[in-house]
Design a protein around this motif. Structure first.
Motif, PDB file in Angstrom:
ATOM      1  N   THR A  59      13.519  -5.870   1.829  1.00 32.46           N
ATOM      2  CA  THR A  59      13.343  -7.280   1.450  1.00 32.46           C
ATOM      3  C   THR A  59      12.850  -7.391   0.009  1.00 32.46           C
ATOM      4  O   THR A  59      13.276  -8.282  -0.737  1.00 32.46           O
ATOM      5  CB  THR A  59      12.394  -7.958   2.457  1.00 32.46           C
ATOM      6  OG1 THR A  59      13.012  -7.843   3.748  1.00 32.46           O
ATOM      7  CG2 THR A  59      12.170  -9.419   2.128  1.00 32.46           C
ATOM      8  N   SER A  90      18.524 -11.877  10.545  1.00 33.83           N
ATOM      9  CA  SER A  90      19.760 -12.439  11.113  1.00 33.83           C
ATOM     10  C   SER A  90      19.487 -13.308  12.333  1.00 33.83           C
ATOM     11  O   SER A  90      20.321 -14.098  12.731  1.00 33.83           O
ATOM     12  CB  SER A  90      20.709 -11.313  11.496  1.00 33.83           C
ATOM     13  OG  SER A  90      20.029 -10.405  12.335  1.00 33.83           O
ATOM     14  N   VAL A 132       5.282   4.343   1.539  1.00 31.20           N
ATOM     15  CA  VAL A 132       4.726   3.035   1.895  1.00 31.20           C
ATOM     16  C   VAL A 132       4.552   2.874   3.403  1.00 31.20           C
ATOM     17  O   VAL A 132       4.005   1.889   3.866  1.00 31.20           O
ATOM     18  CB  VAL A 132       5.568   1.869   1.325  1.00 31.20           C
ATOM     19  CG1 VAL A 132       5.590   1.921  -0.192  1.00 31.20           C
ATOM     20  CG2 VAL A 132       6.978   1.848   1.899  1.00 31.20           C
ATOM     21  N   PRO A 170      20.468  -5.008  -1.446  1.00 31.96           N
ATOM     22  CA  PRO A 170      20.445  -3.855  -0.562  1.00 31.96           C
ATOM     23  C   PRO A 170      20.682  -4.290   0.880  1.00 31.96           C
ATOM     24  O   PRO A 170      20.436  -5.425   1.240  1.00 31.96           O
ATOM     25  CB  PRO A 170      19.023  -3.316  -0.720  1.00 31.96           C
ATOM     26  CG  PRO A 170      18.213  -4.475  -1.147  1.00 31.96           C
ATOM     27  CD  PRO A 170      19.141  -5.394  -1.900  1.00 31.96           C
ATOM     28  N   PRO A 197      19.370 -14.637   1.953  1.00 34.12           N
ATOM     29  CA  PRO A 197      18.229 -14.610   1.039  1.00 34.12           C
ATOM     30  C   PRO A 197      18.261 -15.714  -0.023  1.00 34.12           C
ATOM     31  O   PRO A 197      17.208 -16.204  -0.441  1.00 34.12           O
ATOM     32  CB  PRO A 197      18.320 -13.221   0.394  1.00 34.12           C
ATOM     33  CG  PRO A 197      19.674 -12.684   0.710  1.00 34.12           C
ATOM     34  CD  PRO A 197      20.149 -13.382   1.934  1.00 34.12           C
ATOM     35  N   ARG A 223      12.468  -9.291   8.579  1.00 37.53           N
ATOM     36  CA  ARG A 223      12.268  -9.374  10.035  1.00 37.53           C
ATOM     37  C   ARG A 223      11.567  -8.142  10.588  1.00 37.53           C
ATOM     38  O   ARG A 223      10.737  -8.238  11.484  1.00 37.53           O
ATOM     39  CB  ARG A 223      13.619  -9.583  10.738  1.00 37.53           C
ATOM     40  CG  ARG A 223      13.482  -9.771  12.238  1.00 37.53           C
ATOM     41  CD  ARG A 223      14.805  -9.725  12.941  1.00 37.53           C
ATOM     42  NE  ARG A 223      15.579  -8.539  12.627  1.00 37.53           N
ATOM     43  CZ  ARG A 223      15.355  -7.326  13.132  1.00 37.53           C
ATOM     44  NH1 ARG A 223      14.369  -7.128  13.979  1.00 37.53           N
ATOM     45  NH2 ARG A 223      16.128  -6.307  12.785  1.00 37.53           N
ATOM     46  N   SER A 280       0.860  -1.186   0.000  1.00 39.73           N
ATOM     47  CA  SER A 280       0.000   0.000   0.000  1.00 39.73           C
ATOM     48  C   SER A 280       0.895   1.235   0.000  1.00 39.73           C
ATOM     49  O   SER A 280       2.015   1.210   0.525  1.00 39.73           O
ATOM     50  CB  SER A 280      -0.915  -0.006   1.222  1.00 39.73           C
ATOM     51  OG  SER A 280      -0.164  -0.140   2.408  1.00 39.73           O
ATOM     52  N   GLY A 314       6.928  -7.438   2.209  1.00 45.36           N
ATOM     53  CA  GLY A 314       7.804  -6.269   2.340  1.00 45.36           C
ATOM     54  C   GLY A 314       8.808  -6.518   3.436  1.00 45.36           C
ATOM     55  O   GLY A 314       8.986  -7.674   3.867  1.00 45.36           O
TER      56      GLY A 314
HETATM   57  N1  NAP Z   1       2.907  -0.360   2.844  1.00 48.49           N
HETATM   58  C1  NAP Z   1       2.961  -1.660   2.974  1.00 48.49           C
HETATM   59  O1  NAP Z   1       2.177  -2.382   2.353  1.00 48.49           O
HETATM   60  C2  NAP Z   1       4.029  -2.273   3.857  1.00 48.49           C
HETATM   61  C3  NAP Z   1       4.166  -3.662   3.855  1.00 48.49           C
HETATM   62  C4  NAP Z   1       5.163  -4.211   4.665  1.00 48.49           C
HETATM   63  C5  NAP Z   1       5.972  -3.393   5.439  1.00 48.49           C
HETATM   64  N2  NAP Z   1       5.785  -2.059   5.424  1.00 48.49           N
HETATM   65  C6  NAP Z   1       6.655  -1.177   6.250  1.00 48.49           C
HETATM   66  O2  NAP Z   1       7.990  -1.365   5.864  1.00 48.49           O
HETATM   67  C7  NAP Z   1       8.830  -1.009   6.971  1.00 48.49           C
HETATM   68  C8  NAP Z   1       9.953  -2.012   7.095  1.00 48.49           C
HETATM   69  O3  NAP Z   1      10.660  -2.055   5.899  1.00 48.49           O
HETATM   70  P1  NAP Z   1      12.250  -2.295   5.853  1.00 48.49           P
HETATM   71  O4  NAP Z   1      12.628  -2.272   4.437  1.00 48.49           O
HETATM   72  O5  NAP Z   1      12.889  -1.342   6.810  1.00 48.49           O
HETATM   73  O6  NAP Z   1      12.421  -3.719   6.547  1.00 48.49           O
HETATM   74  P2  NAP Z   1      12.060  -5.231   6.091  1.00 48.49           P
HETATM   75  O7  NAP Z   1      12.365  -5.435   4.661  1.00 48.49           O
HETATM   76  O8  NAP Z   1      10.701  -5.574   6.598  1.00 48.49           O
HETATM   77  O9  NAP Z   1      13.106  -6.033   7.007  1.00 48.49           O
HETATM   78  C9  NAP Z   1      14.464  -5.698   6.949  1.00 48.49           C
HETATM   79  C10 NAP Z   1      15.254  -6.807   7.587  1.00 48.49           C
HETATM   80  O10 NAP Z   1      15.213  -7.997   6.766  1.00 48.49           O
HETATM   81  C11 NAP Z   1      16.499  -8.608   6.734  1.00 48.49           C
HETATM   82  N3  NAP Z   1      17.076  -8.437   5.383  1.00 48.49           N
HETATM   83  C12 NAP Z   1      16.601  -7.686   4.344  1.00 48.49           C
HETATM   84  N4  NAP Z   1      17.426  -7.779   3.272  1.00 48.49           N
HETATM   85  C13 NAP Z   1      18.454  -8.605   3.636  1.00 48.49           C
HETATM   86  C14 NAP Z   1      19.609  -9.108   2.970  1.00 48.49           C
HETATM   87  N5  NAP Z   1      19.912  -8.746   1.712  1.00 48.49           N
HETATM   88  N6  NAP Z   1      20.425  -9.945   3.650  1.00 48.49           N
HETATM   89  C15 NAP Z   1      20.136 -10.325   4.908  1.00 48.49           C
HETATM   90  N7  NAP Z   1      19.046  -9.883   5.595  1.00 48.49           N
HETATM   91  C16 NAP Z   1      18.223  -9.031   4.966  1.00 48.49           C
HETATM   92  C17 NAP Z   1      17.332  -7.872   7.789  1.00 48.49           C
HETATM   93  O11 NAP Z   1      17.036  -8.481   9.050  1.00 48.49           O
HETATM   94  P3  NAP Z   1      18.077  -8.431  10.293  1.00 48.49           P
HETATM   95  O12 NAP Z   1      18.114  -7.012  10.740  1.00 48.49           O
HETATM   96  O13 NAP Z   1      17.505  -9.373  11.311  1.00 48.49           O
HETATM   97  O14 NAP Z   1      19.389  -8.917   9.758  1.00 48.49           O
HETATM   98  C18 NAP Z   1      16.725  -6.466   7.714  1.00 48.49           C
HETATM   99  O15 NAP Z   1      16.986  -5.667   8.843  1.00 48.49           O
HETATM  100  C19 NAP Z   1       7.939  -0.999   8.212  1.00 48.49           C
HETATM  101  O16 NAP Z   1       7.837   0.343   8.662  1.00 48.49           O
HETATM  102  C20 NAP Z   1       6.598  -1.508   7.730  1.00 48.49           C
HETATM  103  O17 NAP Z   1       5.555  -0.854   8.377  1.00 48.49           O
HETATM  104  C21 NAP Z   1       4.842  -1.472   4.633  1.00 48.49           C
END
Ligand code: NAP
Length: 188
Positions: free
Chosen positions: A116, A76, A15, A181, A92, A52, A8, A112
């Motif tokens: 991710t 992690s 997002v 990333p 991944p 995560r 969304s 998401g």
């Molecule tokens: N609008 C929507 O539909 C929607 C949907 C989902 C989420 N969201 C929002 O998205 C935000 C979070 O997004 P984000 O991008 O910060 O986090 P994310 O993708 O949800 O999670 C990031 C975590 O995933 C792991 N990760 C990601 N890529 C990696 C890689 N290449 N290698 C190893 N581990 C990896 C790491 O975990 P570790 O830190 O444990 O290593 C990283 O800290 C939240 O605020 C949520 O509310 C919005």
């Protein structure tokens, strides 16, 4: 098996809300029960995949958000309280292998967040990007880019108006093999 990211997004391209909640949660139509097309979307899905950061808040929910889906989490460590059936991995590529070997023919909902989605796109594994554009402006929050590369090629597939004033837009993604990333390989 298709990997389908669905996010969304506010009409000004965020997002998350300025305080970090998924964009959808700010929409009054969401709190009054509008599904924003998720039920139809999930009909073809058998698994949910997420990072995560997106996964962890679900552990505090009274209701498990993915009762009918296999759940895969990239991170992690395995957060405290993670149910036994959830598959976690820090790599991944390995997680993608586990996802593929468990697959029974259904699609994967890539929930998401942006990091991710960018990670699986960089592995050439992202098939579609589906946006639910909300009739709201946030003025701030997290964007899909740069975690999802701005070079990502999108091809328009379809759109539909949803009850409550949102619009669903579906793009197919050109496969790519870019830098993952987030984390250097040595820290994964
Ligand atoms: N609008 C929507 O539909 C929607 C949907 C989902 C989420 N969201 C929002 O998205 C935000 C979070 O997004 P984000 O991008 O910060 O986090 P994310 O993708 O949800 O999670 C990031 C975590 O995933 C792991 N990760 C990601 N890529 C990696 C890689 N290449 N290698 C190893 N581990 C990896 C790491 O975990 P570790 O830190 O444990 O290593 C990283 O800290 C939240 O605020 C949520 O509310 C919005």
């Amino acid at each position: 098996m298709q990997i389908r990211a669905r996010m969304s997004m506010s009409a000004d391209g965020y997002v998350t809300t300025p305080n970090g909640w998924p964009a959808l949660t700010a929409d009054p139509a969401f709190t009054s029960g509008e599904s924003h097309g998720i039920r139809e979307f999930l009909e073809g899905c058998e698994a949910a995949l997420m990072g995560r950061t997106t996964f962890e808040p679900a552990l505090a929910n009274n209701r498990w958000p993915w009762p009918d889906l296999d759940v895969f989490v990239l991170g992690s460590h395995r957060p405290d309280g993670t149910p036994d059936h959830v598959i976690t991995d820090s790599d991944p590529v390995r997680l993608l292998e586990k996802l593929r070997s468990a697959n029974r023919g259904g699609d994967v909902h890539l929930i998401g967040g942006p990091q991710t989605i960018g990670t699986f796109h960089a592995l050439g594994a992202l098939d579609t990007l589906e946006l639910v554009l909300l009739p709201m402006l946030f003025g701030g929050g997290m964007q899909l880019t740069p975690m999802l590369s701005p070079d990502t090629g999108l091809t328009f597939r379809r759109e539909r108006a949803l009850p409550g004033g949102s619009v669903e837009i579906v793009y197919s993604c050109r496969g790519s093999r870019a830098e993952l990333p987030g984390k250097p390989a040595s820290q994964r």
